[in-house]
Each structure stands twice: as C-alpha cells, then as structure tokens.
Design a protein around this motif. Sequence first.
Motif, PDB file in Angstrom:
ATOM      1  N   ASN A 284      52.437  25.713  60.020  1.00 11.22           N
ATOM      2  CA  ASN A 284      52.650  27.109  60.565  1.00 11.22           C
ATOM      3  C   ASN A 284      50.579  26.457  61.667  1.00 11.22           C
ATOM      4  O   ASN A 284      49.935  27.129  62.766  1.00 11.22           O
ATOM      5  N   GLY A 285      50.161  25.002  61.090  1.00  8.08           N
ATOM      6  CA  GLY A 285      49.293  23.993  62.203  1.00  8.08           C
ATOM      7  C   GLY A 285      47.537  24.226  61.451  1.00  8.08           C
ATOM      8  O   GLY A 285      47.616  25.910  60.651  1.00  8.08           O
ATOM      9  N   PHE A 286      46.532  23.565  61.726  1.00  2.81           N
ATOM     10  CA  PHE A 286      45.445  23.611  60.981  1.00  2.81           C
ATOM     11  C   PHE A 286      44.596  22.602  61.805  1.00  2.81           C
ATOM     12  O   PHE A 286      45.269  21.599  61.587  1.00  2.81           O
ATOM     13  N   ASN A 287      43.306  22.851  61.626  1.00  7.26           N
ATOM     14  CA  ASN A 287      42.654  22.106  62.870  1.00  7.26           C
ATOM     15  C   ASN A 287      41.260  22.058  62.150  1.00  7.26           C
ATOM     16  O   ASN A 287      40.525  22.510  62.320  1.00  7.26           O
ATOM     17  N   GLU A 297      27.835  23.132  69.627  1.00  8.50           N
ATOM     18  CA  GLU A 297      28.633  21.913  69.385  1.00  8.50           C
ATOM     19  C   GLU A 297      26.932  20.663  69.407  1.00  8.50           C
ATOM     20  O   GLU A 297      28.469  19.578  68.094  1.00  8.50           O
ATOM     21  N   ALA A 298      25.812  20.747  68.559  1.00  4.39           N
ATOM     22  CA  ALA A 298      25.149  20.381  67.693  1.00  4.39           C
ATOM     23  C   ALA A 298      26.057  20.103  66.402  1.00  4.39           C
ATOM     24  O   ALA A 298      26.294  19.052  65.676  1.00  4.39           O
ATOM     25  N   ALA A 299      25.817  21.680  65.686  1.00  2.00           N
ATOM     26  CA  ALA A 299      26.140  21.509  64.604  1.00  2.00           C
ATOM     27  C   ALA A 299      27.607  20.831  64.121  1.00  2.00           C
ATOM     28  O   ALA A 299      27.638  20.505  63.306  1.00  2.00           O
ATOM     29  N   LEU A 300      28.668  21.161  65.335  1.00  2.00           N
ATOM     30  CA  LEU A 300      30.313  21.113  65.261  1.00  2.00           C
ATOM     31  C   LEU A 300      30.213  19.210  64.737  1.00  2.00           C
ATOM     32  O   LEU A 300      30.963  19.239  63.863  1.00  2.00           O
ATOM     33  N   ARG A 323      30.650  10.117  71.085  1.00  2.00           N
ATOM     34  CA  ARG A 323      31.179  10.006  72.366  1.00  2.00           C
ATOM     35  C   ARG A 323      32.246  11.005  72.957  1.00  2.00           C
ATOM     36  O   ARG A 323      33.131  11.949  73.659  1.00  2.00           O
ATOM     37  N   ALA A 324      33.099  10.704  71.675  1.00  2.00           N
ATOM     38  CA  ALA A 324      34.868  12.037  71.836  1.00  2.00           C
ATOM     39  C   ALA A 324      34.792  13.319  71.734  1.00  2.00           C
ATOM     40  O   ALA A 324      35.639  13.675  72.557  1.00  2.00           O
ATOM     41  N   GLN A 325      33.349  13.656  71.647  1.00  2.00           N
ATOM     42  CA  GLN A 325      33.209  15.365  71.885  1.00  2.00           C
ATOM     43  C   GLN A 325      32.626  15.701  72.989  1.00  2.00           C
ATOM     44  O   GLN A 325      33.511  16.829  74.107  1.00  2.00           O
ATOM     45  N   ALA A 326      31.929  14.355  73.987  1.00  2.00           N
ATOM     46  CA  ALA A 326      31.596  14.604  75.178  1.00  2.00           C
ATOM     47  C   ALA A 326      32.986  14.445  75.904  1.00  2.00           C
ATOM     48  O   ALA A 326      33.323  15.210  76.927  1.00  2.00           O
ATOM     49  N   ASP A 327      33.695  14.115  75.475  1.00  2.00           N
ATOM     50  CA  ASP A 327      35.048  13.565  76.288  1.00  2.00           C
ATOM     51  C   ASP A 327      36.149  14.460  76.214  1.00  2.00           C
ATOM     52  O   ASP A 327      37.449  14.240  76.893  1.00  2.00           O
ATOM     53  N   GLY A 328      35.946  15.527  75.651  1.00  2.00           N
ATOM     54  CA  GLY A 328      36.585  16.732  75.716  1.00  2.00           C
ATOM     55  C   GLY A 328      37.685  16.555  74.265  1.00  2.00           C
ATOM     56  O   GLY A 328      38.128  17.397  73.535  1.00  2.00           O
ATOM     57  N   VAL A 329      37.649  15.920  73.650  1.00  2.00           N
ATOM     58  CA  VAL A 329      38.205  16.002  71.949  1.00  2.00           C
ATOM     59  C   VAL A 329      37.981  17.015  71.216  1.00  2.00           C
ATOM     60  O   VAL A 329      36.936  17.257  70.929  1.00  2.00           O
ATOM     61  N   ALA A 330      39.070  17.588  70.499  1.00  2.00           N
ATOM     62  CA  ALA A 330      39.180  19.053  69.908  1.00  2.00           C
ATOM     63  C   ALA A 330      39.933  19.206  68.558  1.00  2.00           C
ATOM     64  O   ALA A 330      39.751  19.941  67.821  1.00  2.00           O
ATOM     65  N   VAL A 375      45.874  24.297  64.742  1.00  2.00           N
ATOM     66  CA  VAL A 375      45.347  25.856  65.063  1.00  2.00           C
ATOM     67  C   VAL A 375      44.343  26.011  64.793  1.00  2.00           C
ATOM     68  O   VAL A 375      43.901  25.854  63.664  1.00  2.00           O
ATOM     69  N   ASN A 376      43.297  27.000  65.379  1.00  2.00           N
ATOM     70  CA  ASN A 376      41.958  27.091  64.161  1.00  2.00           C
ATOM     71  C   ASN A 376      42.354  28.610  63.426  1.00  2.00           C
ATOM     72  O   ASN A 376      42.069  29.281  64.123  1.00  2.00           O
ATOM     73  N   ARG A 377      42.217  28.114  62.862  1.00  2.00           N
ATOM     74  CA  ARG A 377      41.766  29.385  61.453  1.00  2.00           C
ATOM     75  C   ARG A 377      40.886  29.411  61.003  1.00  2.00           C
ATOM     76  O   ARG A 377      40.828  30.874  60.669  1.00  2.00           O
TER      77      ARG A 377
END
Length: 518
Positions: A284-287, A297-300, A323-330, A375-377
Amino acid sequence: MFKNWLGRAWPGKRAAREQWDAGLAWFRLRYLTPDGPTRCIRLLSRPQACGRVALYFRPDEAVSALYLGVPETHVRLLQRMAADFNFSLKPKLPEVAAPAVGRLSAVSELPWERPFLAHIVNEYVFVSGSQGDVDRNRGHNRGQGRGRYLPQPSAKATKEKAGIWQLPSNPVPGLTAQPYWNGHQPPAHLAVTEPDPGRWLLGRSQSGTPLHVAGRVNIYGRQEAVADWLVHQVTQMVALDHANLMILDGAGDLVPRLKRKAAVTRLLGEQLAYVDMDGTSLANGFNPLAAVPGETEAALLQRWQRWFGGMNVHPQGVKLLDRAQADGVADIPSLRKWLKQVERQGQTAAVSSLGMALNRLTANRSLREWLEWPVNRFDILPDGALFFACKGTSWERQQLLRAALLAAMQLPAVRLIAHGLPGKVLPASLIGNLPRIVVSNGPLLPDAAIILTESHAQGLAALKKRFLADDFRLGENLELLRQGEGVVIVDGDPFFTTWNGRVESAKMTTFVAANDGL
C-alpha cells in the motif's frame, strides 16, 4: 532381565562408565516443591524408562547448582515429565565441567552438605564424592574402592532404604525456581501514580505498583522475550496516549503482534498508520523521501543527502539532490524520471552513482511495488502513531529502515521504539542524543535505564558481567525470568518488574517452563 542388562552389558569397568557418561544430556534442575522432581527421577531410573540417571550437585554459599543427566534417547521423555511434575530444566552451560568418573557406593540419603555425583538405579542411590573430597579424606577413598563404576541395586538393599532419599524440601538458591528480591526495591521516583505519556511504562514492581521511567531505555535478552516485553509495553502506552509514538520493527515480530491487540486495532486508519512490508496484505505504498510534519526544506534536503550518502553514493551524486529538490522531486519514481533528464545533459558520473543506488534499492520486486506507490506515512505524526515493520535481512530493507529512522529523528517530541534493527542501521552515534527512545538489543545509550529480560544460556553470562557485576544471586534471578518479566537497572540499582501481574509483597514466585531455552 534388568539384572542381566546391568550385570552383563555394563560391567563395573571404567571404560563402560565413560561410554555411558558420554551419552548423557545434562540439565540444570530447579523446583518449588521436591515431590514432583523426586518422583520423576525415581520413575526415570526404573528399567522400564532409563534404568539409570545421574545427579551432580555443586553447593555454594550464594547459588548452588543441581544437574540431572539422562541418556540422549530419553530427553523428550524428561521434558514431558518436567512439565507434568512442575519443575524447570535448562541445558547445562558448556563452561560447567562434567563430574569426574569415580567409583560409586550405595547410600540411603544424598549428602547435600558436600559436592557429589550420584547415580539413581531403579530408585536406589549410589554416590561418589568429588575428587577434592577423596584427596582430603583417605578413609572415604577406601570406601569408594569397594564401589563400582556402574553399580546395580544390591540384593541386600531394601525398597524402604531406597525410598528414604529425596530432594531438599527447602531448596537453597540455585535449586529453587523462586527468586528472592528483598532489598532490591525500585526508587520511589519511578512509582508514579499518575500516568504520564512522556514517560515509559515498565510494568509493576513486587508490590504491584506501576513503574515509569523517563528518557532512554535499553532492552536486552532473547529476541522472542524482548518482543513479548515490548508488546505489553506498547499496548499499555497506546491505551494511555498513542500520539507521536513511532515503532521501527526490523525483526518483523513486534508490529504484527501489536495489530492483534484491541487497543491498537481500534486506532488503525485515521489515528494509527500500519506499515508491514512483509505482511500478506497487498502493498500500500511508502515514500522514504516524504517530509515529516514541520520539517523545513533545508532539513528535508539534509536528510536526503544523509540517506543517500549512507548508501555510498558519490559526493557529486549527493550534491545533485539539491537541484532535484528545487525541480520538484518528491519521491523515488519522480527521482528516477528526473535522473534520466539530467543524464542527457552530460552529468554522467553523478547520475550514474545515484542511479545505481536507486536500482539496488528497487531490485526486490515486492519492495519496488511499495516505492512505486509513494504514500507519505509520516503525515500521521505527531497527532497519531506510526508502526513500521520491515525485516532487515538485506541491504535494501536496511536502507528503508534507515530512511524511516532518519525521518523519525526530525520530530523533536517523538517517542521512538527501535526493535531488532541491525547494528549498521542503528549506531550509537546516530541515536545517542534522542531524548525519548527505547532500543532492543542495540547499542548502549547514555544515561539509559536498562531492562534485562529472559535470555539464552549463552547470553546470560555476558549480561551478568556487564550489568550485574557478576553478582551470583542477581544472576540467578535473571536466569529465572520468564516472558513478560525483567530486571530493571536505574542509576545502578537493579529491581524486579513484570507485566504478568503475578507479584507478591516480598517475593516473586516464578516458574520456568520445562522446555525454556531448548
């Protein structure tokens, strides 16, 4: 037939005795009342059963020891009889030397005032003193010379004499299955009358008082016993307050058991997120890249870099995550797609290192299905609870456990229980500063309360030496623990605690099941 078997097959020769001794399985014997084990030994000594059993007694001022030896072919029978006759057995430790081979002489009572080896043959007793006794007492040595290495019941002996011997009715420490805890009461500040979600529950003391401790806790013992302890602890914690409670189960034997508890079941869904990557239900998903509540965002980004850096990704690849984070990668799928775009721009080395880590992470099909449905658990925290189970049996599984651990560390008030995590995932340098954490069979944390649960025979010596200063009486109490019971050490003081509810004002009656440790 019995006389013929003893007289011909086992003549009174040392070689025959040594051969019989070599086929013995030795067990440490403890009991609460003597009638059961005495009756069992007499029955086993009859020709219809073993025909002969051995007893080895080692007295000591602190903790004595009584060992029962039976032929390997009759071990299962002994175990069943131990359960029926209410006494405990545990295999003899390898470091306990076998008694020396010596001649045996008929007696009517066992000499409990000294060390001895005895053979029980058709309920009759034949005893040999220790070699030290023989050296100090030549008269006894001459008496032994009239004995036999493998004696048979004397024709002159009577059943009345044979029936005199028995095990002590008031067994000394080491023979009794009842530990003695007087003088080891918990500190008063642990007996908190009002439940506090900010403190860890530790069961009840000898007097039945609930106990709590703040801060860090280390639990050590047999894997199953530790899991059983945590099932009790977590169930009580959830019933008190489930908010901001997170469990990382790297053994896979804790979270599935918790799911069957009513206090947990009623919270599933909106108040408790349940993730079991080895369960029978569909993925059922895990991110692992998802942000936890309140994380900047800096801590992430720092958490991403720490996670991939721990996978030995090249520094250029780790730097590429900015750069990936700045381009919207999640999540993992979007990171894969983004890497393909970047690769066409010529940054081959950085992309290759990061891509290799992702390929290895998703090599397992079942885990890949979880990651492909991101999925954000973590979003259930801090208002709810998160139970996360993933057996850390492979590299990619260990990385997912590590990702969940790094995310938990971003929550300042999280109550974290880390169970069964491999040492590479859970170094003390990483978790030593967490203010509220319980770690099972992991690195020793600074200023932590210690819980010692039921342990394997090979682990007892290490635990006694490290945490109990090799105290014989406390070590004996530790060996007598059953599941749901523990020795808790706070500020260097050990005391008893239990979740089982079987407590008394002065003593704790504990029975160790006959098959424990086998």
